[in-house]
Design a protein around this motif. Structure first.
Motif, PDB file in Angstrom:
ATOM      1  N   CYS A 152       0.834  -1.213   0.000  1.00 48.27           N
ATOM      2  CA  CYS A 152       0.000   0.000   0.000  1.00 48.27           C
ATOM      3  C   CYS A 152       0.861   1.251   0.000  1.00 48.27           C
ATOM      4  N   ARG A 153       1.908   1.261   0.807  1.00 47.54           N
ATOM      5  CA  ARG A 153       2.792   2.430   0.853  1.00 47.54           C
ATOM      6  C   ARG A 153       3.442   2.684  -0.499  1.00 47.54           C
ATOM      7  N   ILE A 154       3.932   1.615  -1.133  1.00 41.28           N
ATOM      8  CA  ILE A 154       4.595   1.762  -2.435  1.00 41.28           C
ATOM      9  C   ILE A 154       3.589   2.194  -3.496  1.00 41.28           C
ATOM     10  N   ALA A 155       2.414   1.575  -3.507  1.00 41.32           N
ATOM     11  CA  ALA A 155       1.400   1.910  -4.513  1.00 41.32           C
ATOM     12  C   ALA A 155       0.936   3.358  -4.372  1.00 41.32           C
ATOM     13  N   LEU A 156       0.700   3.790  -3.144  1.00 38.57           N
ATOM     14  CA  LEU A 156       0.253   5.163  -2.942  1.00 38.57           C
ATOM     15  C   LEU A 156       1.354   6.155  -3.317  1.00 38.57           C
ATOM     16  N   ALA A 206       3.708   5.621  -5.479  1.00 38.04           N
ATOM     17  CA  ALA A 206       3.851   5.558  -6.937  1.00 38.04           C
ATOM     18  C   ALA A 206       2.771   6.369  -7.650  1.00 38.04           C
ATOM     19  N   SER A 207       1.644   6.552  -7.002  1.00 38.30           N
ATOM     20  CA  SER A 207       0.582   7.342  -7.631  1.00 38.30           C
ATOM     21  C   SER A 207       0.852   8.841  -7.527  1.00 38.30           C
ATOM     22  N   PHE A 208       1.570   9.261  -6.518  1.00 42.38           N
ATOM     23  CA  PHE A 208       1.825  10.692  -6.328  1.00 42.38           C
ATOM     24  C   PHE A 208       3.091  11.172  -7.025  1.00 42.38           C
ATOM     25  N   ILE A 209       4.060  10.305  -7.224  1.00 44.87           N
ATOM     26  CA  ILE A 209       5.328  10.751  -7.810  1.00 44.87           C
ATOM     27  C   ILE A 209       5.146  11.290  -9.229  1.00 44.87           C
ATOM     28  N   PRO A 210       4.515  10.545 -10.145  1.00 45.96           N
ATOM     29  CA  PRO A 210       4.358  11.111 -11.501  1.00 45.96           C
ATOM     30  C   PRO A 210       3.499  12.377 -11.511  1.00 45.96           C
ATOM     31  N   ALA A 211       2.425  12.383 -10.721  1.00 48.73           N
ATOM     32  CA  ALA A 211       1.555  13.564 -10.674  1.00 48.73           C
ATOM     33  C   ALA A 211       2.309  14.768 -10.124  1.00 48.73           C
ATOM     34  N   GLY A 212       3.138  14.551  -9.123  1.00 46.99           N
ATOM     35  CA  GLY A 212       3.926  15.643  -8.557  1.00 46.99           C
ATOM     36  C   GLY A 212       4.979  16.162  -9.512  1.00 46.99           C
ATOM     37  N   ILE A 213       5.635  15.252 -10.216  1.00 38.69           N
ATOM     38  CA  ILE A 213       6.669  15.665 -11.174  1.00 38.69           C
ATOM     39  C   ILE A 213       6.065  16.527 -12.279  1.00 38.69           C
ATOM     40  N   VAL A 214       4.903  16.111 -12.786  1.00 38.49           N
ATOM     41  CA  VAL A 214       4.232  16.881 -13.837  1.00 38.49           C
ATOM     42  C   VAL A 214       3.953  18.303 -13.354  1.00 38.49           C
ATOM     43  N   LYS A 215       3.484  18.425 -12.128  1.00 39.92           N
ATOM     44  CA  LYS A 215       3.162  19.754 -11.585  1.00 39.92           C
ATOM     45  C   LYS A 215       4.419  20.588 -11.356  1.00 39.92           C
ATOM     46  N   ILE A 216       5.471  19.970 -10.855  1.00 38.96           N
ATOM     47  CA  ILE A 216       6.724  20.691 -10.622  1.00 38.96           C
ATOM     48  C   ILE A 216       7.330  21.163 -11.945  1.00 38.96           C
ATOM     49  N   MET A 217       7.207  20.356 -12.982  1.00 40.73           N
ATOM     50  CA  MET A 217       7.740  20.712 -14.308  1.00 40.73           C
ATOM     51  C   MET A 217       6.900  21.794 -14.981  1.00 40.73           C
ATOM     52  N   GLY A 218       5.753  22.132 -14.380  1.00 38.39           N
ATOM     53  CA  GLY A 218       4.913  23.190 -14.928  1.00 38.39           C
ATOM     54  C   GLY A 218       4.088  22.760 -16.128  1.00 38.39           C
ATOM     55  N   GLU A 219       3.846  21.459 -16.243  1.00 39.19           N
ATOM     56  CA  GLU A 219       3.051  20.949 -17.356  1.00 39.19           C
ATOM     57  C   GLU A 219       1.617  20.694 -16.897  1.00 39.19           C
ATOM     58  N   ARG A 220       0.718  20.644 -17.854  1.00 38.31           N
ATOM     59  CA  ARG A 220      -0.679  20.349 -17.530  1.00 38.31           C
ATOM     60  C   ARG A 220      -0.781  18.913 -17.040  1.00 38.31           C
ATOM     61  N   ILE A 237       5.229  15.006  -4.000  1.00 35.69           N
ATOM     62  CA  ILE A 237       6.518  14.296  -4.008  1.00 35.69           C
ATOM     63  C   ILE A 237       6.997  14.058  -2.577  1.00 35.69           C
ATOM     64  N   LEU A 238       6.929  15.074  -1.746  1.00 39.35           N
ATOM     65  CA  LEU A 238       7.339  14.939  -0.347  1.00 39.35           C
ATOM     66  C   LEU A 238       6.521  13.853   0.358  1.00 39.35           C
ATOM     67  N   THR A 239       5.221  13.863   0.155  1.00 40.85           N
ATOM     68  CA  THR A 239       4.346  12.858   0.769  1.00 40.85           C
ATOM     69  C   THR A 239       4.719  11.458   0.294  1.00 40.85           C
ATOM     70  N   ALA A 240       4.976  11.316  -0.996  1.00 38.33           N
ATOM     71  CA  ALA A 240       5.365  10.015  -1.547  1.00 38.33           C
ATOM     72  C   ALA A 240       6.679   9.531  -0.925  1.00 38.33           C
ATOM     73  N   LEU A 241       7.644  10.416  -0.810  1.00 39.50           N
ATOM     74  CA  LEU A 241       8.932  10.041  -0.221  1.00 39.50           C
ATOM     75  C   LEU A 241       8.768   9.645   1.244  1.00 39.50           C
ATOM     76  N   LEU A 242       7.943  10.377   1.976  1.00 39.59           N
ATOM     77  CA  LEU A 242       7.695  10.031   3.382  1.00 39.59           C
ATOM     78  C   LEU A 242       7.043   8.655   3.506  1.00 39.59           C
ATOM     79  N   MET A 245     -10.203   3.450  -4.087  1.00 38.19           N
ATOM     80  CA  MET A 245      -9.316   2.392  -3.592  1.00 38.19           C
ATOM     81  C   MET A 245      -8.081   2.992  -2.925  1.00 38.19           C
ATOM     82  N   MET A 246      -7.620   4.122  -3.439  1.00 36.88           N
ATOM     83  CA  MET A 246      -6.473   4.793  -2.829  1.00 36.88           C
ATOM     84  C   MET A 246      -6.841   5.314  -1.439  1.00 36.88           C
ATOM     85  N   VAL A 247      -8.050   5.832  -1.302  1.00 35.86           N
ATOM     86  CA  VAL A 247      -8.516   6.283   0.018  1.00 35.86           C
ATOM     87  C   VAL A 247      -8.544   5.094   0.983  1.00 35.86           C
ATOM     88  N   LEU A 248      -9.064   3.969   0.520  1.00 36.09           N
ATOM     89  CA  LEU A 248      -9.141   2.781   1.375  1.00 36.09           C
ATOM     90  C   LEU A 248      -7.751   2.263   1.747  1.00 36.09           C
TER      91      LEU A 248
END
Length: 181
Positions: free
Chosen positions: A24-28, A30-44, A76-81, A119-122
């Motif tokens: 669960c920790r890895i899956a959660l 993994a879901s935030f890392i790509p989304a965070g990178i996209v936002k940090i890179m300034g892309e839609r 990204i910070l949340t994912a790393l934690l 499912m991510m909430v659960l």
């Protein structure tokens, strides 16, 4: 000590549950890392059109500039934690309000990915319950100071079957429920 806490301590000692918590920790994360990178890179974040309610929301969020980048950094910070065992509880605590907000947003806009977000909430709730012993001192329940119990009636493999069977049932209810919403 009630039966629920006995079951909790039995699950905490079980290798399958330990592996499921790590999954669960890895899956959660993994879901935030790509989304965070996209936002940090300034892309839609999405290619949804502005005519879609969620696409309109993401367009507006994208236009906030620094706030959009801040959300990416926090993801990204949340994912790393979550990935670091010592900080996994802090990561799960940070993850919960974020994913709950995303879940409410996906339900409100009738997004097709609502089931996955639910499912991510659960999974996040599982991680919070997994660390119940660490959260217990701050919960507003009357608590007696006692050591972890010696299990009187351990369920063994039945506990796994009950948990994972119930999880499958909940997932089926989510799929059926979101189909009719």
């Amino acid at each position: 000590m009630n039966r629920l806490e006995e079951l909790y301590h039995e699950a905490k000692a079980d290798e399958w549950f330990k592996r499921f918590a790590v999954f669960c920790r890895i899956a959660l994360a993994a879901s935030f890392i790509p989304a965070g990178i996209v936002k940090i890179m300034g892309e839609r974040f999405t290619a949804l059109p502005s005519s879609d309610p969620l696409g309109h929301y993401f367009d507006a969020l994208y236009l906030t500039g620094p706030y959009y980048t801040f959300i990416g950094i926090v993801q990204i910070l949340t994912a790393l934690l979550l990935l670091i065992p010592r900080t996994a509880l802090l990561g799960a605590l940070m993850y919960f309000p974020i994913i709950l907000n995303i879940c409410v947003l996906t339900y409100a806009t009738h997004f097709t990915g609502t089931r996955i977000v639910t499912m991510m909430v659960l999974a996040n709730l599982f991680l919070l319950v997994w660390d119940y012993d660490r959260l217990k001192p701050i919960l507003p329940f009357k608590q007696a100071k006692i050591d972890p119990p010696v299990l009187k009636r351990p369920l063994g493999i039945r506990l796994r079957i009950i948990f994972f069977g119930s999880s499958i049932l909940v997932l089926a209810l989510i799929i059926i429920g979101t189909f009719y919403l």
